[in-house]
Design a protein around this motif. Structure first.
Motif, short mmCIF file in Angstrom:
data_model
loop_
_atom_site.label_atom_id
_atom_site.label_comp_id
_atom_site.label_asym_id
_atom_site.label_seq_id
_atom_site.Cartn_x
_atom_site.Cartn_y
_atom_site.Cartn_z
N GLY A 42 0.83 -1.21 0.00
CA GLY A 42 0.00 0.00 0.00
C GLY A 42 0.86 1.26 0.00
N LEU A 43 2.12 1.12 0.46
CA LEU A 43 3.02 2.28 0.49
C LEU A 43 3.39 2.76 -0.91
N THR A 44 3.11 1.91 -1.91
CA THR A 44 3.44 2.31 -3.28
C THR A 44 2.59 3.50 -3.73
N PHE A 52 0.48 2.39 -7.58
CA PHE A 52 -0.36 1.82 -6.53
C PHE A 52 -1.35 0.82 -7.12
N ASP A 53 -1.97 1.22 -8.22
CA ASP A 53 -2.94 0.34 -8.90
C ASP A 53 -2.31 -0.99 -9.31
N GLN A 54 -1.07 -0.91 -9.74
CA GLN A 54 -0.36 -2.09 -10.21
C GLN A 54 0.12 -2.95 -9.03
N ALA A 55 0.55 -2.29 -7.96
CA ALA A 55 1.24 -3.01 -6.87
C ALA A 55 0.32 -3.44 -5.73
N HIS A 56 -0.69 -2.61 -5.41
CA HIS A 56 -1.50 -2.87 -4.22
C HIS A 56 -2.28 -4.17 -4.37
#
Ligand SMILES: [Zn+2]
Length: 209
Positions: A42-44, A52-56
């Motif tokens: 979530g820190l992305t 964030f969309d890609q990593a969360h």
């Protein structure tokens, strides 16, 4: 679930296993810490909404990521006494006068194996909770990419809305019960987890009907 409930899920799981009788407070602290670790992705959001969309719910919320994070967490604790440092820091911040005499335990293969299994199971508890806690008023479900980086397939099985405080109250009640009856911690942790599971199942059944 928020960070508090995830941590309590991990702590209660460790206490219910009874491992604290052999490994002390550190095993519960490890489980609590491991249980919140998947949310690091979530820190992305600091890198922008696209990242964030890609990593969360992918980079920290997959089986492969959990194995890797468990190895890193155990290595950090074995090498740098992460849990001891965390406790001393917390006591300093809280201004605790009591000096803890708690020497760093000698690392050995059994401790490393137990630490790894506890950390991994605590992280899996996070994934399981996120699978059944999803969405909120006006928000769609948040799928987990459990097979990342090998697959982008999303998984979700919403039973309870994110932000529901039912399990929060169960964990808080369990925490106070443990403070009141310190000799029955294991039993209380089992009951707390049982109540949480029944609550989640009940909410799911109500949502379906
Ligand atoms: Zn999460």
């Amino acid at each position: 679930m928020t960070t508090f409930e995830h941590a309590m899920l991990g702590v209660n799981g460790a206490l219910a296993s009874g491992l604290q009788h052999r490994f002390g407070w550190r095993v519960a602290a490890l489980a609590g810490l491991a249980a919140i670790t998947p949310d690091w992705d979530g820190l992305t959001i600091l890198g922008g909404m696209r990242l964030f969309d890609q990593a969360h719910r992918a980079w920290g919320h997959s089986f492969a990521a959990c194995v890797l994070m468990a190895v890193v967490l155990v290595a950090l604790d074995i090498r740098f006494d992460l849990l001891g440092w965390g406790r001393r820091t917390l006591e300093r911040l809280l201004g605790s006068k009591a000096k803890l005499i708690d020497p760093r335990p000698e690392p050995n293969p059994l401790r490393c194996a137990v630490w790894f299994i506890v950390a991994l199971l605590a992280m899996f508890s996070h994934l399981a909770a996120d699978l059944v806690y999803s969405g909120a008023e006006g928000l769609s479900d948040w799928e987990l990419k459990l097979l990342w980086p090998f697959s982008q397939q999303g998984f979700i099985h919403p039973l309870v809305r994110w932000g529901d405080i039912g399990v929060t109250l169960i964990f808080v009640t369990g925490m106070f019960a443990m403070l009141r009856w310190r000799r029955r911690v294991r039993w209380i942790a089992c009951v707390t987890l049982g109540c949480a599971l029944v609550y989640i199942g009940g909410r799911g059944a109500l949502a379906v009907s």
